[in-house]
Write an enzyme that holds these catalytic residues in place. Structure first.
Site, PDB file in Angstrom:
ATOM      1  N   ASP A  14       4.063  -6.357  -1.286  1.00  0.00           N
ATOM      2  CA  ASP A  14       4.791  -7.622  -1.240  1.00  0.00           C
ATOM      3  C   ASP A  14       6.138  -7.361  -0.558  1.00  0.00           C
ATOM      4  O   ASP A  14       7.014  -6.711  -1.112  1.00  0.00           O
ATOM      5  CB  ASP A  14       4.995  -8.156  -2.659  1.00  0.00           C
ATOM      6  CG  ASP A  14       5.801  -9.444  -2.701  1.00  0.00           C
ATOM      7  OD1 ASP A  14       6.267  -9.898  -1.636  1.00  0.00           O
ATOM      8  OD2 ASP A  14       5.990  -9.981  -3.807  1.00  0.00           O
ATOM      9  N   HIS A  65      -3.315  11.362   9.792  1.00  0.00           N
ATOM     10  CA  HIS A  65      -3.911  12.129   8.695  1.00  0.00           C
ATOM     11  C   HIS A  65      -3.406  13.579   8.702  1.00  0.00           C
ATOM     12  O   HIS A  65      -3.557  14.291   7.708  1.00  0.00           O
ATOM     13  CB  HIS A  65      -5.441  12.107   8.826  1.00  0.00           C
ATOM     14  CG  HIS A  65      -6.169  12.288   7.536  1.00  0.00           C
ATOM     15  ND1 HIS A  65      -5.639  12.975   6.465  1.00  0.00           N
ATOM     16  CD2 HIS A  65      -7.404  11.897   7.146  1.00  0.00           C
ATOM     17  CE1 HIS A  65      -6.521  12.988   5.470  1.00  0.00           C
ATOM     18  NE2 HIS A  65      -7.586  12.341   5.859  1.00  0.00           N
TER      19      HIS A  65
END
Length: 424
Positions: free
Chosen positions: A361, A154
């Protein structure tokens, strides 16, 4: 059953092309500096399909080859974090682990338990001393299904940056010809500051439990109707669910601590569209800020409708003030002291709804499910879209005493759907 993942191999993946000398020093922005030193997690689950997928060895090799390519675009991720100031973009690479899981994928999907899913991650999410910017773990289930676990610091990236990285990695794996390159402009927009007296670790705790609650599209729509009737303004899905969860959280905490306590509601806001002109989606870094309500003393019986108003105040004028930084840093320190004393109770909301979670994907189809392990802060709510149908999965992290009351709340349970992924 108890989930176990045994690491069977570990490699370091380096960029396929060296980073040029003039890019070897990646400067943190002010917003990177004040972001917590934790890892943002992402878990992508894929069912086994012998007709459309290669074997797991070929899948792993394909992931590693495409990862090396995409690290040339996201070159800071292959470096090492240094002293909350910068990344040494030395191309030393990132850990890539393979692990064997002691169950079938369906065992996880039947009842996902966030705390158990942490065992699938390459890092402890609250390992503040870890200098790796990114870690990957390929988890292989007994049925042939697998999960790609990603941890991205982060300190370098907000949620949109993280998902942009993952989506770009997937597009690279598919061989897409036109890949949008990330723009590393955050330190130019928000120059770094002297942060003496500021501790970005405030609030990180293991004294909490995270549970996943699923809300169907129809139940969210019912909440929107109820709240619109009382407020005359139709709330969004996220606004309606935030308001509802806030009311149940207040009910669960009303007898804990001071009877006169105040509440503050915090919502993470993407700054990119708040600039004039807006920043591109692929602008990389911590380009978010929090919208925080004034201290509230409201009844758990009435929905709170102020979330939209505080978010609307994060506009281009707010961004210009934020770029100066000093006033914002002073405000953060003041709030941190107040929370530490227990004078106010804060509940934070973050929404990944409409983010391209299911676009990951890699060449063998969309994920069966995108999930999250347990979170690193208490009083934190993270929203993610269900795969189909407009529902929302809420990952809610609370102290155990509060969670016991919260998860047995009758009004909450009236809107919660079955937790199994296949029912979502």
């Amino acid at each position: 059953m108890t989930l176990e993942a045994e690491v069977i191999s570990k490699q370091i993946i380096t960029p396929s092309s060296p980073t040029p000398d003039h890019l070897r020093h990646y400067q943190f922005s002010f917003l990177d500096q004040i972001s917590p030193p934790v890892y943002n997690p992402l878990l992508l689950f894929y069912e086994f399909n012998a007709k459309t997928q290669p074997n797991i060895t070929e899948i792993s090799n394909h992931l590693k080859t495409s990862l090396a390519k995409v690290l040339t675009l996201f070159y800071p991720l292959a470096g090492r974090l240094e002293d909350n100031q910068h990344v040494d973009c030395n191309d030393n690479g990132i850990p890539y682990l393979e692990a064997q899981v002691n169950c079938k994928l369906s065992d996880v999907l039947d009842n996902p338990i966030p705390g158990e899913l942490n065992k699938l991650m390459p890092f402890e999410l609250d390992d503040v001393a870890n200098k790796f910017a990114l870690g990957i773990q390929l988890n292989i289930f007994q049925c042939g299904g697998f999960a790609i676990a990603q941890c991205l610091s982060h300190k370098l990236a907000d949620g949109l940056s993280y998902f942009t990285f993952s989506k770009t990695w997937a597009a690279t794996a598919r061989g897409e010809p036109n890949i949008a390159h990330p723009q590393f402009i955050s330190a130019t927009l928000f120059p770094p500051k002297n942060l003496s007296g500021f501790d970005a670790r405030t609030g990180i705790t293991r004294n909490k439990v995270t549970k996943r609650f699923v809300f169907s599209a129809s139940n969210i729509e019912e909440l929107r109707k109820v709240q619109a009737h009382k407020n005359l303004t139709r709330p969004s899905r996220v606004e309606a669910l935030s308001s509802f969860i806030l009311s149940r959280f207040m009910e669960a905490t009303k007898d804990i601590g001071s009877a006169d306590k105040f509440y503050r509601v915090v919502h993470a806001v993407n700054l990119r569209p708040r600039f004039e002109p807006p920043l591109p989606h692929h602008s990389f870094g911590n380009l978010y800020r929090i919208a925080m309500t004034a201290p509230l003393q409201i009844s758990s019986r009435e929905p709170y409708h102020g979330i939209r108003e505080v978010i609307s105040k994060i506009d281009n004028e707010y961004v210009r003030k934020l770029q100066k930084g000093d006033e914002h840093l002073s405000s953060i320190k003041t709030h941190a002291k107040s929370f530490a004393k227990g004078e106010q109770v804060i509940i934070s909301f973050s929404s990944y709804c409409w983010f391209p979670l299911y676009d990951n994907d890699f060449g063998w189809g969309r994920p069966t499910w995108v999930g999250s392990p347990a979170l690193t802060f208490k009083n934190l709510v993270n929203f993610m879209d269900t795969k189909e149908g407009g529902g929302i999965e809420a990952y809610i992290s609370l102290e155990e005493e509060v969670m016991t009351k919260f998860e047995s709340d009758v009004e909450l349970l009236a809107y919660v759907s079955p937790s199994a992924v296949l029912n979502v």
